[in-house]
Motif scaffolding. Structure first.
Motif, mmCIF file in Angstrom:
data_model
loop_
_atom_site.group_PDB
_atom_site.id
_atom_site.type_symbol
_atom_site.label_atom_id
_atom_site.label_comp_id
_atom_site.label_asym_id
_atom_site.label_seq_id
_atom_site.Cartn_x
_atom_site.Cartn_y
_atom_site.Cartn_z
ATOM 1 N N GLN A 104 0.828 -1.191 0.000
ATOM 2 C CA GLN A 104 0.000 0.000 0.000
ATOM 3 C C GLN A 104 0.873 1.256 0.000
ATOM 4 O O GLN A 104 1.906 1.298 0.662
ATOM 5 C CB GLN A 104 -0.943 -0.001 1.212
ATOM 6 C CG GLN A 104 -1.986 -1.077 1.158
ATOM 7 C CD GLN A 104 -3.120 -0.858 2.154
ATOM 8 O OE1 GLN A 104 -4.151 -1.511 2.081
ATOM 9 N NE2 GLN A 104 -2.945 0.059 3.083
ATOM 10 N N VAL A 142 -7.301 -3.762 10.081
ATOM 11 C CA VAL A 142 -6.688 -5.085 10.176
ATOM 12 C C VAL A 142 -7.255 -5.849 11.356
ATOM 13 O O VAL A 142 -7.737 -5.272 12.328
ATOM 14 C CB VAL A 142 -5.152 -4.988 10.290
ATOM 15 C CG1 VAL A 142 -4.568 -4.350 9.061
ATOM 16 C CG2 VAL A 142 -4.741 -4.224 11.527
ATOM 17 N N ARG A 167 -6.522 -1.772 5.942
ATOM 18 C CA ARG A 167 -6.200 -2.216 4.592
ATOM 19 C C ARG A 167 -7.245 -1.672 3.634
ATOM 20 O O ARG A 167 -8.429 -1.599 3.954
ATOM 21 C CB ARG A 167 -6.168 -3.744 4.513
ATOM 22 C CG ARG A 167 -4.968 -4.383 5.217
ATOM 23 C CD ARG A 167 -4.772 -5.833 4.767
ATOM 24 N NE ARG A 167 -3.635 -6.441 5.447
ATOM 25 C CZ ARG A 167 -3.737 -7.185 6.550
ATOM 26 N NH1 ARG A 167 -4.933 -7.406 7.083
ATOM 27 N NH2 ARG A 167 -2.664 -7.711 7.112
#
Length: 239
Positions: free
Chosen positions: A33, A140, A118
């Motif tokens: 990411q 998460v 995420r």
């Protein structure tokens, strides 16, 4: 009749999206990411800005999502870059509290998530000038297990980006030209179960503008809180 056909195409794309995304052929799965977003806003009046070899760039490109917005200029349709100009660029500048640039303006945002999270973005294959696209945000698991409070209202941005290699289309540097934008707000959902509150997802159809090359398209997305801090970002690739 044209509007009816376009609406039908949009519905078909949404139906098609679930199976296409399940294949994960074009998604952010397995990709690190971004840790920052670097946005370049280029006036459609400034052809030299597009071809400038000294175009502003992040000091370190690893982990940075770079975006190029073409902002409508004073010359309107007569502007040199008008074919790629989008009102989404004006909307984005307004959100940032900035005026349209005469040349090039830059905005950088670091990912400032207090709670680990995420983000996943994905899209299907082109269909009648549309793509089925999706964005999903999930804190998460270890954060959820600690019963960390879920975020309040959040804005999501899902951008259709065309990657333009250096040395093509008149640019001396690689570009990630924003072609279309989906923007919305996810509200905190207190009436849902804790598990349901810990995930947000949006699935939409997004139009491919005329002139965009489908094989160079991908998705870039991020989620930000009510204060404008970016919580997570992601960008897709096709395998």
């Amino acid at each position: 009749m044209k509007n009816i056909a376009r609406t039908l195409a949009s519905v078909l794309v949404l139906t098609y999206t679930a199976s296409a995304l399940a294949q994960a052929s074009c998604s952010s799965d397995g990709i690190l990411q971004p840790v920052a977003i670097f946005e370049r806003f280029i006036s459609a009046d400034c052809e030299a800005c597009w071809s400038d070899a000294a175009t502003p760039a992040p000091s370190a490109t690893a982990g940075v999502a770079v975006l190029d917005w073409i902002v409508p200029g004073k010359a309107g349709d007569e502007a040199p870059l008008s074919a790629a100009a989008t009102n989404d660029a004006l909307a984005r500048l307004q959100t940032l509290g900035r005026k349209p640039p005469v040349t090039t303006d830059v905005h950088t945002a670091a990912i400032e998530a207090a709670t680990p999270a995420r983000l996943r973005v994905a899209h299907g294959m082109p269909f009648n000038d549309y793509l089925g696209a999706a964005i999903a945000f999930t804190p998460v698991q270890r954060a959820a297990q600690r019963n960390v409070a879920t975020p309040g209202a959040m804005d999501f941005y899902l951008l259709l980006v065309e990657s333009v290699p250096a040395g093509t289309e008149g640019t001396k540097v690689a570009r990630n030209m924003v072609r279309n934008m989906l923007h919305g707000t996810w509200e905190k959902r207190d009436k849902l179960s804790k598990k349901e509150q810990m995930k947000w997802m949006e699935t939409r159809s997004i139009r491919i503008p005329e002139g965009a090359e489908a094989e160079r398209l991908r998705m870039v997305g991020w989620v930000q809180d009510a204060q404008g801090s970016v919580l997570a970002a992601a960008q897709s690739t096709c395998r």
